[in-house]
Design a protein around this motif. Structure first.
Motif, PDB file in Angstrom:
ATOM      1  N   LEU A   1       0.826  -1.207   0.000  1.00 34.60           N
ATOM      2  CA  LEU A   1       0.000   0.000   0.000  1.00 34.60           C
ATOM      3  C   LEU A   1       0.861   1.258   0.000  1.00 34.60           C
ATOM      4  O   LEU A   1       0.400   2.325  -0.397  1.00 34.60           O
ATOM      5  CB  LEU A   1      -0.942   0.000   1.209  1.00 34.60           C
ATOM      6  N   GLY A   2       2.114   1.123   0.434  1.00 37.32           N
ATOM      7  CA  GLY A   2       3.017   2.258   0.359  1.00 37.32           C
ATOM      8  C   GLY A   2       3.190   2.748  -1.068  1.00 37.32           C
ATOM      9  O   GLY A   2       3.276   3.955  -1.323  1.00 37.32           O
ATOM     10  N   ASP A   3       3.248   1.825  -2.013  1.00 41.38           N
ATOM     11  CA  ASP A   3       3.389   2.223  -3.407  1.00 41.38           C
ATOM     12  C   ASP A   3       2.120   2.896  -3.907  1.00 41.38           C
ATOM     13  O   ASP A   3       2.176   3.817  -4.724  1.00 41.38           O
ATOM     14  CB  ASP A   3       3.717   1.002  -4.275  1.00 41.38           C
ATOM     15  N   LEU A   4       0.976   2.443  -3.399  1.00 44.59           N
ATOM     16  CA  LEU A   4      -0.295   3.048  -3.767  1.00 44.59           C
ATOM     17  C   LEU A   4      -0.329   4.512  -3.336  1.00 44.59           C
ATOM     18  O   LEU A   4      -0.708   5.398  -4.112  1.00 44.59           O
ATOM     19  CB  LEU A   4      -1.429   2.270  -3.093  1.00 44.59           C
ATOM     20  N   PHE A   5       0.093   4.797  -2.096  1.00 49.15           N
ATOM     21  CA  PHE A   5       0.097   6.165  -1.590  1.00 49.15           C
ATOM     22  C   PHE A   5       1.212   6.999  -2.224  1.00 49.15           C
ATOM     23  O   PHE A   5       1.030   8.180  -2.493  1.00 49.15           O
ATOM     24  CB  PHE A   5       0.268   6.157  -0.063  1.00 49.15           C
ATOM     25  N   GLU A   6       2.352   6.377  -2.445  1.00 51.37           N
ATOM     26  CA  GLU A   6       3.508   7.102  -2.973  1.00 51.37           C
ATOM     27  C   GLU A   6       3.395   7.364  -4.460  1.00 51.37           C
ATOM     28  O   GLU A   6       3.837   8.380  -4.971  1.00 51.37           O
ATOM     29  CB  GLU A   6       4.775   6.295  -2.689  1.00 51.37           C
ATOM     30  N   HIS A   7       2.799   6.407  -5.183  1.00 52.70           N
ATOM     31  CA  HIS A   7       2.711   6.463  -6.650  1.00 52.70           C
ATOM     32  C   HIS A   7       4.122   6.516  -7.233  1.00 52.70           C
ATOM     33  O   HIS A   7       4.473   7.407  -8.022  1.00 52.70           O
ATOM     34  CB  HIS A   7       1.879   7.659  -7.105  1.00 52.70           C
ATOM     35  N   SER A   8       4.939   5.528  -6.862  1.00 50.70           N
ATOM     36  CA  SER A   8       6.365   5.565  -7.175  1.00 50.70           C
ATOM     37  C   SER A   8       6.675   5.436  -8.666  1.00 50.70           C
ATOM     38  O   SER A   8       7.697   5.941  -9.143  1.00 50.70           O
ATOM     39  CB  SER A   8       7.104   4.462  -6.419  1.00 50.70           C
ATOM     40  N   CYS A   9       5.809   4.756  -9.418  1.00 44.97           N
ATOM     41  CA  CYS A   9       6.032   4.554 -10.857  1.00 44.97           C
ATOM     42  C   CYS A   9       7.390   3.903 -11.113  1.00 44.97           C
ATOM     43  O   CYS A   9       8.148   4.328 -11.995  1.00 44.97           O
ATOM     44  CB  CYS A   9       5.914   5.860 -11.623  1.00 44.97           C
ATOM     45  N   THR A  10       7.694   2.862 -10.349  1.00 39.77           N
ATOM     46  CA  THR A  10       8.966   2.152 -10.521  1.00 39.77           C
ATOM     47  C   THR A  10       8.749   0.724 -11.033  1.00 39.77           C
ATOM     48  O   THR A  10       9.635  -0.121 -10.907  1.00 39.77           O
ATOM     49  CB  THR A  10       9.757   2.111  -9.202  1.00 39.77           C
TER      50      THR A  10
ATOM     51  N   LEU B   1       0.849  12.749   5.464  1.00 36.24           N
ATOM     52  CA  LEU B   1       0.100  12.842   6.708  1.00 36.24           C
ATOM     53  C   LEU B   1      -0.910  11.700   6.831  1.00 36.24           C
ATOM     54  O   LEU B   1      -1.037  11.076   7.889  1.00 36.24           O
ATOM     55  CB  LEU B   1      -0.615  14.199   6.788  1.00 36.24           C
ATOM     56  N   VAL B   2      -1.632  11.432   5.743  1.00 36.24           N
ATOM     57  CA  VAL B   2      -2.617  10.339   5.767  1.00 36.24           C
ATOM     58  C   VAL B   2      -1.927   8.991   5.961  1.00 36.24           C
ATOM     59  O   VAL B   2      -2.397   8.137   6.723  1.00 36.24           O
ATOM     60  CB  VAL B   2      -3.465  10.347   4.476  1.00 36.24           C
ATOM     61  N   TRP B   3      -0.776   8.804   5.287  1.00 33.26           N
ATOM     62  CA  TRP B   3      -0.026   7.555   5.407  1.00 33.26           C
ATOM     63  C   TRP B   3       0.388   7.292   6.848  1.00 33.26           C
ATOM     64  O   TRP B   3       0.435   6.152   7.298  1.00 33.26           O
ATOM     65  CB  TRP B   3       1.183   7.608   4.485  1.00 33.26           C
ATOM     66  N   ASN B   4       0.667   8.362   7.592  1.00 32.72           N
ATOM     67  CA  ASN B   4       1.146   8.210   8.958  1.00 32.72           C
ATOM     68  C   ASN B   4       0.032   8.220  10.003  1.00 32.72           C
ATOM     69  O   ASN B   4       0.308   8.200  11.206  1.00 32.72           O
ATOM     70  CB  ASN B   4       2.180   9.290   9.281  1.00 32.72           C
ATOM     71  N   LEU B   5      -1.211   8.240   9.552  1.00 28.31           N
ATOM     72  CA  LEU B   5      -2.322   8.070  10.481  1.00 28.31           C
ATOM     73  C   LEU B   5      -2.317   6.648  11.032  1.00 28.31           C
ATOM     74  O   LEU B   5      -1.803   5.724  10.396  1.00 28.31           O
ATOM     75  CB  LEU B   5      -3.652   8.328   9.765  1.00 28.31           C
ATOM     76  N   PRO B   6      -2.903   6.447  12.210  1.00 31.83           N
ATOM     77  CA  PRO B   6      -3.029   5.070  12.724  1.00 31.83           C
ATOM     78  C   PRO B   6      -3.761   4.174  11.732  1.00 31.83           C
ATOM     79  O   PRO B   6      -4.638   4.625  10.978  1.00 31.83           O
ATOM     80  CB  PRO B   6      -3.841   5.257  14.005  1.00 31.83           C
ATOM     81  N   GLU B   7      -3.375   2.922  11.708  1.00 28.44           N
ATOM     82  CA  GLU B   7      -3.952   1.950  10.768  1.00 28.44           C
ATOM     83  C   GLU B   7      -5.474   1.983  10.782  1.00 28.44           C
ATOM     84  O   GLU B   7      -6.132   1.863   9.746  1.00 28.44           O
ATOM     85  CB  GLU B   7      -3.463   0.542  11.134  1.00 28.44           C
ATOM     86  N   ALA B   8      -6.058   2.145  11.960  1.00 26.67           N
ATOM     87  CA  ALA B   8      -7.513   2.051  12.106  1.00 26.67           C
ATOM     88  C   ALA B   8      -8.262   3.160  11.372  1.00 26.67           C
ATOM     89  O   ALA B   8      -9.437   2.994  11.042  1.00 26.67           O
ATOM     90  CB  ALA B   8      -7.888   2.074  13.589  1.00 26.67           C
ATOM     91  N   VAL B   9      -7.595   4.292  11.126  1.00 31.04           N
ATOM     92  CA  VAL B   9      -8.312   5.400  10.500  1.00 31.04           C
ATOM     93  C   VAL B   9      -7.807   5.724   9.097  1.00 31.04           C
ATOM     94  O   VAL B   9      -8.333   6.620   8.438  1.00 31.04           O
ATOM     95  CB  VAL B   9      -8.219   6.667  11.385  1.00 31.04           C
ATOM     96  N   ARG B  10      -6.797   4.997   8.615  1.00 31.20           N
ATOM     97  CA  ARG B  10      -6.350   5.213   7.239  1.00 31.20           C
ATOM     98  C   ARG B  10      -7.389   4.678   6.256  1.00 31.20           C
ATOM     99  O   ARG B  10      -8.148   3.755   6.580  1.00 31.20           O
ATOM    100  CB  ARG B  10      -5.015   4.512   6.997  1.00 31.20           C
ATOM    101  N   PRO B  11      -7.453   5.218   5.019  1.00 25.06           N
ATOM    102  CA  PRO B  11      -8.395   4.685   4.018  1.00 25.06           C
ATOM    103  C   PRO B  11      -8.178   3.196   3.795  1.00 25.06           C
ATOM    104  O   PRO B  11      -7.040   2.720   3.755  1.00 25.06           O
ATOM    105  CB  PRO B  11      -8.050   5.487   2.755  1.00 25.06           C
ATOM    106  N   LYS B  12      -9.272   2.462   3.673  1.00 25.42           N
ATOM    107  CA  LYS B  12      -9.197   1.006   3.503  1.00 25.42           C
ATOM    108  C   LYS B  12      -9.895   0.606   2.212  1.00 25.42           C
ATOM    109  O   LYS B  12     -10.795   1.299   1.733  1.00 25.42           O
ATOM    110  CB  LYS B  12      -9.850   0.286   4.679  1.00 25.42           C
ATOM    111  N   ALA B  13      -9.480  -0.546   1.692  1.00 21.43           N
ATOM    112  CA  ALA B  13     -10.144  -1.091   0.509  1.00 21.43           C
ATOM    113  C   ALA B  13     -11.564  -1.524   0.868  1.00 21.43           C
ATOM    114  O   ALA B  13     -11.800  -2.086   1.940  1.00 21.43           O
ATOM    115  CB  ALA B  13      -9.358  -2.279  -0.030  1.00 21.43           C
TER     116      ALA B  13
END
Length: 332
Positions: free
Chosen positions: A148-157, A261-273
């Motif tokens: 999910l880090g790549d999803l938030f980062e949009h690394s394009c690698t 900022l959103v990425w560093n929110l607690p797991e429970a409140v981050r956007p979920k699938a």
């Protein structure tokens, strides 16, 4: 352990255009894998389902009886598969690279480095008639547990790679948006590559006047495309892991600090699938043919789908079983 921070790239996704389902996804039966997370499913030459589980096993399943046979243990985490006619299986293993599983259960590493660096996140694989192998590497920055880090980062690698029969490995395309599912056209003129975080499927030409070039076959998908399979019905079947997230789409064009900022929110409140079981099918001109969905909990997080002679099998990163669907009405 602290979560690794992202280095966000800005991107403006296309406005969501979701025409809705063409039908309901209905699970007829489940095939027990004896493990968890059959991330990719493919059919072998005899119509049996091949999948890999989180504990490293490659499993063959009879889609009618449910009988299962363990073919091998890769010692890693198998993802995308290609079943050869001779019974051997090519495996993209997240931990070990591109592997070959022999009919005797032997496991041989075919590719574990590219340009002198470790092959990261090997995702899916196909083979041409002359033994040339094509595979995707989803990202050079993130692993499966933290994808999910790549999803938030949009690394394009992400990368599209080729392994020639002599073992030479070449990068055909780079800068892909989480390169994932891979399909070889019947005439071997082109490859189709799912770009999960780009909401699209790319066509990469291998032959003809445009060899080496690429174009978008399907764009602005309403969900995240994962593994793909070319069915006996001539359709490109795509597992849709989850619907697009409205908050993420709004954040992607904005300064990266907001995603951080959103990425560093607690797991429970981050956007979920959103929990859903979802597959789509397109013809090779990019026209939508099937869009099957259900959110009743009967199955979820579909990362792969394969069709053969009317039998449709689903795989999932989070489920323990392979699902077989009720027959879908043909449109031909």
């Amino acid at each position: 352990m602290a979560r690794r921070n992202i280095s966000p790239l800005r991107w403006t996704p296309p406005a969501l255009d979701d025409p809705g389902p063409t039908g309901e996804l209905r699970v007829a039966r489940r095939l027990a894998t004896g493990g968890r997370g059959p991330e990719d499913v493919v059919f072998d030459a005899d119509g049996r389902v091949i999948c890999g589980t989180g504990d490293g096993r490659i499993v063959r399943l009879d889609p009618v009886t449910g009988e299962s046979t363990v073919l091998a243990d890769t010692g890693g985490r198998p993802l995308g598969l290609h079943a050869r006619a001779d019974g051997t299986v090519l495996v993209c293993d997240h931990d070990r690279g591109l592997l070959e599983v022999g009919a005797d259960g032997s496991v041989t590493v075919l590719v574990d480095t590219v340009d002198g660096a470790p092959l990261t996140f090997a995702s899916n694989v196909v083979e041409s008639a002359d033994g040339t192998i094509y595979l995707t590497s989803s990202t050079s920055r993130w692993n499966l547990d933290d994808h999910l880090g790549d999803l938030f980062e949009h690394s394009c690698t992400g990368r599209l790679l080729r392994r020639d029969p002599d073992g030479t490995v070449t990068t055909l395309a780079s800068g892909l948006k989480f390169a994932n599912g891979l399909v070889l056209a019947p005439d071997e003129s082109h490859l189709l590559v799912a770009e999960t975080t780009g909401y699209r499927v790319r066509r990469h030409w291998l032959a003809g006047p445009r060899a080496g070039e690429s174009e978008i076959l399907v764009e602005n998908l309403p969900g995240f495309p994962d593994n793909m399979f070319l069915g006996s019905d001539g359709l490109l079947w795509i597992g849709i892991a989850a619907p697009r997230n409205a908050l993420l789409d709004r954040l992607l064009p904005l300064p990266g600090i907001l995603r951080l900022l959103v990425w560093n929110l607690p797991e429970a409140v981050r956007p979920k699938a959103v929990p859903i079981a979802w597959v789509m099918a397109f013809d090779l001109d990019g026209r939508r043919v099937h869009d099957l969905r259900i959110a009743d909990g009967s199955y979820g997080f579909v990362t792969s789908v394969a069709e053969r002679d009317g039998t449709i099998a689903l795989g999932s990163l989070t489920e323990s079983d392979v699902a077989v669907l009720h027959p879908v009405a043909s449109v031909h």
